[in-house]
Design an enzyme around this catalytic site. Structure first.
Site, PDB file in Angstrom:
ATOM      1  N   ASP A 122       0.815  -1.167  -0.089  1.00 35.09           N
ATOM      2  CA  ASP A 122      -0.028  -0.064  -0.125  1.00 35.09           C
ATOM      3  C   ASP A 122       0.849   1.132  -0.141  1.00 35.09           C
ATOM      4  O   ASP A 122       2.074   1.134   0.335  1.00 35.09           O
ATOM      5  CB  ASP A 122      -0.887  -0.185   1.340  1.00 35.09           C
ATOM      6  CG  ASP A 122      -2.147   0.867   0.864  1.00 35.09           C
ATOM      7  OD1 ASP A 122      -1.992   1.855   0.076  1.00 35.09           O
ATOM      8  OD2 ASP A 122      -3.321   0.731   1.760  1.00 35.09           O
TER       9      ASP A 122
HETATM   10  C1  BGC Z   1      -5.054   3.323  -0.087  1.00 30.07           C
HETATM   11  C2  BGC Z   1      -5.201   2.291  -1.036  1.00 30.07           C
HETATM   12  C3  BGC Z   1      -4.874   2.797  -2.382  1.00 30.07           C
HETATM   13  C4  BGC Z   1      -3.663   3.577  -2.352  1.00 30.07           C
HETATM   14  C5  BGC Z   1      -3.344   4.272  -3.588  1.00 30.07           C
HETATM   15  C6  BGC Z   1      -3.987   4.034  -0.026  1.00 30.07           C
HETATM   16  O1  BGC Z   1      -3.771   5.106   0.932  1.00 30.07           O
HETATM   17  O2  BGC Z   1      -5.133   2.586   1.234  1.00 30.07           O
HETATM   18  O3  BGC Z   1      -6.453   1.451  -1.070  1.00 30.07           O
HETATM   19  O4  BGC Z   1      -5.041   2.032  -3.467  1.00 30.07           O
HETATM   20  O5  BGC Z   1      -3.691   4.511  -1.280  1.00 30.07           O
HETATM   21  O6  BGC Z   1      -4.241   5.216  -4.063  1.00 30.07           O
END
Ligand code: BGC
Length: 766
Positions: free
Chosen positions: A292
């Site tokens: 993530d």
């Molecule tokens: C979120 C993810 C997301 C990623 C990219 C993160 O803060 O937890 O779900 O895909 O950002 O946008």
């Protein structure tokens, strides 16, 4: 990076020209046909043989291209071969950056563009929780196929979806991004989304690579506080939290995103048990894992890694392929290889699936997106039609006293009231990044469009609602307009709303949560209607006018007063671009609502986590000693999982297994008849629940093991058949530490929600 010695992994060093001259079959790949595994392998190995260590590590690196992270210099990194993927780039920048990659970098490896396309790109579908309320995987599959088509036309190759985290705590804001509380429904929706995004094979035209997230158990955050630690024993993990991921892997998902938080004290991004033992060894996953956002860097803050180098080493060795935007891999992996902590063979292993996916997508042959194609595809009328259908199917009728709904189209005046009645953001819902403009049809617009010119449709917003503590995402993504309303102005708006109600024949109140009140970093300590909405609802009901409440929200809300005092309640979730049309279709009877709750509605936040598939206690609900296990409220939910009404009624009969007994390992059919007893056509979601009465471990009092949404004409009866086999009747037993299917007695129930009363017995024999 320039100072790092180049290490070229084994094999002859081919020239770039040779590398780009793909094997003849691959070059001849016709659009619409998959590239064979052998071709992919050959091309990957040829390219890998060309790459320096830094270039390989570049492929393991994803950088932010847009506002996140601030201050990055994507062009420079891409030119140096330092990035394999870019996230969060506005589609206008895709081709610019791609040009740098394929014309100015040494090996001309195209970039993979990733974006959160969660419930639509330009045409917005209901948020995933709403889609799950449709209990219609086919409609979800079509929705994500449309999302994929639009995203791909705009230049996106890879979506960070589906989010399949089971969520049993409505305080957790990200409950809106998933399919709710149940692993069986969640698995069906997970697989449907993977099929929708990816199509028949990885790299299919008009599709994108899916990324199932957040591995794993992110939805079990303590206290429902986003990002907080998760403590989940292995039985619960395997029986509840992992099945939707496994379903996605079985459906062929190309990638997976590890979660942010600690799972049983080991952060998910560095969790070898999850990333290697379960994912690769047990499930045979062949794709790649991305962290993530900045999660590898976070290992320091989480108190797990000593420093960046330690974080990079532990995440990489745990099984992570790609570092999303923390910069930790490019900074530390070269040194770790030089010092012998990580081998070049291990780096190659991590790079292979990333190169493979670029070959499968055909990016070496066609790296650019085509503006003309994007203009043709984005927001196409047939996409709007699909979005309207999906929104219609996601609607859940929670209450309808004395048949207030459907309303008559001959009404002379309707008051549409509430802060969400005309909010494009609230209708569209959360997770809009790029590629869309808030263009949803609001409920006010939908009702206006439905009624003839003779009818008066008056609108009053009432007092604003806003988050007490604003979201950081509002600054990045731009949330609903910021309220500047003073208390005195709110008073005026309140009085105006009540006055508007008084003048109307019927009132439709549209209340709930704005788009930024659920989603990431949007946990709540209360599940009540925010702001003065309930007070306004009471004041409007007190006018004596018939009131219909339409809820727009990304989570279940504890609408206790409304559930007892408002005659008609329609849950519309975050219904997307066509939300207002779909709601009006249902309010005026052009569509009969047939969705069912994918989550339990608790009576207050104090019930959380709350879900139907709990284990029995020795003092079950309604026992003489404990009439409720809270003395200040019944233990029953406000609305149970699986619940939803219709403008017609259904009856059930003849629930029976084909045979009363089935052997361990065998399969048995179960059938039940469902009849439409009313005078209008309608859909019923027939649900089958099982309970294993005894075993090596206690089993939940009920677990969903089959469902089907059936359309029935007035008076029509259909026989719905389900199958129960080892998958449905087995489980991971904490006592034995393995998957088991036990020769035991089972209860079966079928009906229209998780309290279904129709019962049959089934015995599993040795
Ligand atoms: C979120 C993810 C997301 C990623 C990219 C993160 O803060 O937890 O779900 O895909 O950002 O946008």
């Amino acid at each position: 990076m320039g100072s790092v010695k180049r290490v070229v992994a084994g094999g002859p060093v081919f020239g770039v020209a040779l590398l780009l001259a793909a094997p003849p079959q691959a070059a001849a790949r016709a659009a619409g046909s998959p590239i064979s595994d052998e071709q992919v392998k050959a091309r990957v190995e040829a390219l890998l043989g060309q790459m320096t260590l830094e270039e390989k590590i570049g492929q393991l690196t994803q950088i932010g291209g847009g506002p996140f992270p601030p201050g990055g210099k994507p062009e420079e990194t891409v030119r140096a071969g330092g990035a394999g993927s870019v996230l969060w780039v506005d589609n206008k920048r895709f081709n610019e950056l791609q040009k740098v990659a394929v014309e100015e970098s040494r090996l001309k490896v195209p970039l993979l563009f990733g974006l959160d396309v969660i419930h639509g790109y330009q045409t917005i579908f209901p948020a995933p929780l709403g889609m799950a309320a449709s209990w219609d995987p086919a409609v979800e599959e079509r929705a994500q196929a449309v999302a994929a088509k639009e995203a791909r036309a705009a230049g996106v190759h890879w979506t960070f979806a589906p989010m399949v985290d089971i969520a049993r705590d409505a305080r957790w804001g990200r409950i809106m991004e998933g399919a709710g509380e149940d692993p069986y429904l969640g698995s069906a929706m997970a697989a449907a989304q993977v099929r929708g995004f990816q199509g028949p094979y990885l790299g299919a035209p008009d599709r994108v690579i899916a990324c199932v997230k957040h591995f794993a158990a992110y939805g079990a955050a303590e206290g429902g506080r986003d990002y907080d630690s998760v403590y989940v024993p292995e039985g619960l993990l395997r029986n509840v939290y992992l099945p939707p991921f496994h379903a996605a892997v079985r459906a062929g998902v190309g990638s997976l995103m590890s979660a942010y938080m600690d799972l049983n004290d080991v952060p998910a991004v560095a969790n070898r048990f999850l990333l290697r033992d379960v994912l690769r060894k047990e499930w045979g996953f062949q794709g790649f894992v991305v962290s993530d956002a900045i999660a590898v860097g976070n290992l320091l803050i989480q108190g797990f890694a000593r420093d960046g180098r330690d974080a990079a080493e532990r995440a990489f060795l745990a099984g992570l392929n790609m570092d999303m935007a923390s910069g930790t891999f490019p900074q530390h992996l070269p040194g770790l290889v030089r010092d012998g902590r990580i081998t070049v063979a291990q780096i190659d292993e991590a790079v292979r699936p990333l190169l493979a996916v670029k070959f499968r997508l055909g990016l070496f042959d066609q790296p650019y997106s085509d503006d003309a194609r994007a203009r043709e595809v984005l927001g196409a009328p047939e996409h709007r039609r699909e979005a309207r259908l999906a929104a219609q199917r996601s609607l859940v009728l929670l209450r309808n006293e004395r048949g207030l709904l459907p309303l008559k189209k001959t009404l002379s005046s309707v008051a549409v009231i509430g802060p969400l009645a005309d909010s494009k953001h609230g209708t569209e819902g959360g997770w809009m990044v790029f590629g869309h403009v808030p263009a949803a049809v609001t409920v006010r617009e939908g009702i206006r469009g439905k009624l003839g010119d003779a009818a008066r449709v008056e609108y009053a917003k009432g007092p604003d609602i806003k988050r007490d503590i604003p979201s950081f995402l509002d600054d990045i993504l731009g949330g609903p307009p910021k309220s500047t309303e003073t208390p005195a102005e709110a008073e005026v708006a309140f009085a105006e709303a009540v006055k508007t109600a008084q003048k109307a024949e019927v009132v439709v109140m549209v209340l709930g949560e704005e788009s930024n009140m659920s989603g990431e970093a949007a946990s709540r300590a209360s599940l009540d209607l925010p702001g003065r909405q309930e007070e306004l609802l009471k004041a409007v009901v007190a006018t004596g006018k018939p009131v219909v409440l339409v809820l727009l929200a990304g989570r279940p809300l504890s609408i206790n007063w409304a559930a007892a005092n408002v005659p008609a309640i329609l849950e519309a979730w975050q219904p997307g671009s066509e939300g207002g049309h779909a709601v009006a279709d249902a309010l005026f009877g052009d569509v009969n609502p047939g969705g069912k709750l994918p989550v339990t509605f608790p009576r207050s936040a104090g019930y959380s986590p709350f879900y139907y598939a709990r284990n029995l206690t020795f003092q079950p609900e309604g026992s003489p000693m404990y009439r409720s296990r809270y003395w200040d409220g019944p233990t029953t939910p406000l609305f149970p999982f699986g619940y939803g009404l219709s403008y017609t009624t259904f009856s059930y009969a003849n629930l029976q297994p084909e045979l009363p007994q089935v052997k361990v390992g065998g399969r048995v059919g179960v059938s039940v008849d469902v009849t439409n007893r009313g005078s209008v056509a309608g859909d019923e979601v027939v649900q089958l629940y099982v309970h294993q009465k005894a075993g090596s471990a206690s089993r939940p009092m009920r677990e969903l093991k089959g469902f089907e949404r059936v359309a029935l004409k007035p008076g029509e009866t259909k026989t719905v058949r389900f199958g129960l086999g080892p998958e449905e009747l087995g489980y991971w037993s904490t006592s034995t530490g393995k998957w088991v299917q036990e020769a035991e007695a089972f209860d079966l129930w079928a009906g229209g929600d998780s309290t279904a009363p129709f019962h049959a017995d089934l015995t599993v024999t040795p």
